[in-house]
Design a protein around this motif. Structure first.
Motif, short mmCIF file in Angstrom:
data_model
loop_
_atom_site.label_atom_id
_atom_site.label_comp_id
_atom_site.label_asym_id
_atom_site.label_seq_id
_atom_site.Cartn_x
_atom_site.Cartn_y
_atom_site.Cartn_z
N LEU A 31 137.63 -3.92 -6.51
CA LEU A 31 136.98 -4.29 -5.26
C LEU A 31 136.32 -3.10 -4.58
O LEU A 31 135.20 -3.20 -4.05
CB LEU A 31 138.00 -4.93 -4.31
N ILE A 32 136.99 -1.95 -4.57
CA ILE A 32 136.38 -0.76 -3.99
C ILE A 32 135.10 -0.41 -4.73
O ILE A 32 134.07 -0.11 -4.14
CB ILE A 32 137.34 0.44 -4.01
N ASN A 33 135.18 -0.45 -6.07
CA ASN A 33 134.01 -0.12 -6.87
C ASN A 33 132.86 -1.06 -6.58
O ASN A 33 131.73 -0.63 -6.29
CB ASN A 33 134.38 -0.16 -8.36
N ALA A 34 133.13 -2.35 -6.63
CA ALA A 34 132.06 -3.35 -6.44
C ALA A 34 131.51 -3.30 -5.02
O ALA A 34 130.33 -3.63 -4.79
CB ALA A 34 132.58 -4.74 -6.76
N GLU A 72 139.53 -3.71 3.53
CA GLU A 72 138.63 -4.79 3.94
C GLU A 72 137.22 -4.31 4.25
O GLU A 72 136.26 -5.09 4.16
CB GLU A 72 139.23 -5.52 5.14
N VAL A 73 137.07 -3.03 4.58
CA VAL A 73 135.74 -2.50 4.88
C VAL A 73 134.82 -2.64 3.66
O VAL A 73 133.59 -2.70 3.81
CB VAL A 73 135.84 -1.03 5.33
N PHE A 74 135.39 -2.68 2.45
CA PHE A 74 134.57 -2.76 1.24
C PHE A 74 134.14 -4.18 0.90
O PHE A 74 133.21 -4.37 0.11
CB PHE A 74 135.32 -2.15 0.05
N LEU A 75 134.81 -5.17 1.44
CA LEU A 75 134.59 -6.54 0.99
C LEU A 75 133.18 -7.06 1.25
O LEU A 75 132.60 -7.72 0.38
CB LEU A 75 135.64 -7.47 1.60
N PRO A 76 132.56 -6.78 2.40
CA PRO A 76 131.19 -7.28 2.59
C PRO A 76 130.18 -6.72 1.58
O PRO A 76 129.13 -7.32 1.38
CB PRO A 76 130.85 -6.84 4.02
N VAL A 95 130.76 -6.55 -1.62
CA VAL A 95 131.00 -7.19 -2.93
C VAL A 95 130.08 -8.40 -3.03
O VAL A 95 130.37 -9.48 -2.53
CB VAL A 95 132.47 -7.60 -3.08
N ALA A 96 128.95 -8.21 -3.70
CA ALA A 96 127.93 -9.26 -3.79
C ALA A 96 127.94 -9.98 -5.13
O ALA A 96 127.17 -10.92 -5.33
CB ALA A 96 126.55 -8.67 -3.53
N ILE A 97 128.78 -9.56 -6.06
CA ILE A 97 128.81 -10.17 -7.39
C ILE A 97 129.88 -11.26 -7.44
O ILE A 97 130.78 -11.31 -6.59
CB ILE A 97 129.09 -9.10 -8.47
N GLU A 147 138.37 -13.98 0.21
CA GLU A 147 137.50 -15.16 0.25
C GLU A 147 136.59 -15.14 1.49
O GLU A 147 135.42 -15.50 1.43
CB GLU A 147 138.34 -16.43 0.28
N ALA A 148 137.15 -14.74 2.62
CA ALA A 148 136.42 -14.80 3.89
C ALA A 148 135.38 -13.71 4.05
O ALA A 148 134.42 -13.87 4.81
CB ALA A 148 137.40 -14.74 5.05
N GLN A 149 135.53 -12.61 3.31
CA GLN A 149 134.71 -11.44 3.62
C GLN A 149 133.76 -10.98 2.53
O GLN A 149 132.83 -10.22 2.82
CB GLN A 149 135.62 -10.28 4.02
N VAL A 150 133.97 -11.37 1.27
CA VAL A 150 133.02 -10.93 0.24
C VAL A 150 131.69 -11.65 0.43
O VAL A 150 131.63 -12.77 0.93
CB VAL A 150 133.56 -11.15 -1.19
N ALA A 151 130.62 -10.98 0.01
CA ALA A 151 129.27 -11.54 0.16
C ALA A 151 128.89 -12.46 -0.99
O ALA A 151 128.06 -13.36 -0.81
CB ALA A 151 128.25 -10.40 0.28
N GLY A 152 129.45 -12.24 -2.16
CA GLY A 152 129.08 -13.02 -3.34
C GLY A 152 129.92 -14.27 -3.50
O GLY A 152 130.87 -14.51 -2.74
N PRO A 153 129.60 -15.08 -4.50
CA PRO A 153 130.38 -16.30 -4.77
C PRO A 153 131.81 -15.96 -5.18
O PRO A 153 132.04 -14.99 -5.91
CB PRO A 153 129.61 -16.97 -5.91
N VAL A 154 132.75 -16.73 -4.69
CA VAL A 154 134.17 -16.46 -4.97
C VAL A 154 134.88 -17.75 -5.33
O VAL A 154 134.61 -18.81 -4.75
CB VAL A 154 134.84 -15.75 -3.77
N GLU A 155 135.77 -17.68 -6.32
CA GLU A 155 136.60 -18.80 -6.74
C GLU A 155 138.05 -18.32 -6.75
O GLU A 155 138.32 -17.17 -7.09
CB GLU A 155 136.21 -19.27 -8.15
#
Length: 267
Positions: free
Chosen positions: A113-116, A190-194, A196-198, A220-228
């Motif tokens: 997650l940090i990387n992405a 959590e600062v990294f989650l927005p 994450v667009a992949i 789930e609430a904070q990433v920018a990309g599609p999440v399952e």
């Protein structure tokens, strides 16, 4: 193809294994192990993922684990940041990875997650994360305290030594001392989650002693990309060990939906 080799990254020699197609022939599943894991502790799961997806796989032990070089202790509390932002890109470079799907468990999921979320690397195209942490929780601290007691007084050290060899104390104390440091109570990714667009697949066991559903809900609430999200049951901290068939099936469907399942497996 199964090839054991060594690679150099961030000044350390790392043990590594390549399974399946090479990087020019299919996407590569890059396995990022947990805080007490290593190459050997994945056992046959990477091979099963290769067979099911048609992808190649790169499995490696981070410095301080398995048969890789040791590290100086104590680890800094930002050790996962360094692994994500400095070491992982160097590993992908050294192995010639062209299309990466990061498969992370626990600490490895946090590193992914940090990387992405912070490294602009078009090679990294999707995440498959089992029990990732994005903040510390009381349940996690309690479980890590129990692991410390088991290491000092029980059989945990002997069990880990079979896989970490001369690195067993380096691996355990590097992880345990960091997570039980008072400064780690406020650890938060959590600062990294927005960033994450992949596409991201999350797998969380309901009987996980190290984390709760709050981790998955935050991602789930904070990433920018599609999440399952998938909830294997019954399942503890290691879904790849407790529910491998569920993880493999969910991963295949996820990769197919995002055009990353290798053609050979998509029949």
């Amino acid at each position: 193809m199964i090839r054991n080799f060594e690679l150099q990254a961030d000044g350390h020699r790392l043990e590594a294994r390549w399974l399946g197609p090479g990087p020019a022939d299919a996407p590569t599943l890059v396995f990022l192990h947990e805080g007490l894991g290593c190459l050997a502790l994945w056992k046959d799961f990477p091979q099963r993922m290769v067979e099911a997806t048609g992808c190649g796989a790169l499995v490696y032990s981070r410095a301080g684990y398995g048969r890789s070089d040791a590290v100086t202790l104590p680890r800094p509390l930002t050790y996962m940041h360094h692994e994500a932002q400095a070491v992982l890109p160097a590993v992908l470079d050294a192995a010639g990875v062209q299309q990466a799907i990061l498969v992370g468990h626990s600490d490895g999921g946090s590193i992914a997650l940090i990387n992405a979320g912070s490294v602009p690397d078009p090679r990294v195209q999707a995440l498959i994360l089992m029990a990732p942490h994005v903040f510390n929780e009381p349940i996690c601290v309690a479980a890590i305290e129990q692991a410390r007691a088991a290491y000092l007084e029980g059989g945990l050290r002997d069990g880990l030594a079979r896989h970490h060899h001369n690195n067993v104390d380096n691996a355990f104390w590097g992880w345990n001392d960091a997570w039980l440091d008072p400064g780690f109570l406020d650890w938060n990714l959590e600062v990294f989650l927005p960033g994450v667009a992949i596409p991201t697949l999350l797998l969380q066991g309901g009987q996980d002693a190290y984390g709760t559903a709050a981790q998955i809900e935050a991602i789930e609430a904070q990433v920018a990309g599609p999440v399952e999200s998938v909830w294997p049951d019954p399942c503890g901290h290691a879904a790849y060990r407790d529910q491998p068939e569920t993880v493999i099936a969910a991963s295949c469907g996820f990769l197919r939906r995002h055009g990353l399942l290798a053609v050979e497996a998509d029949s």
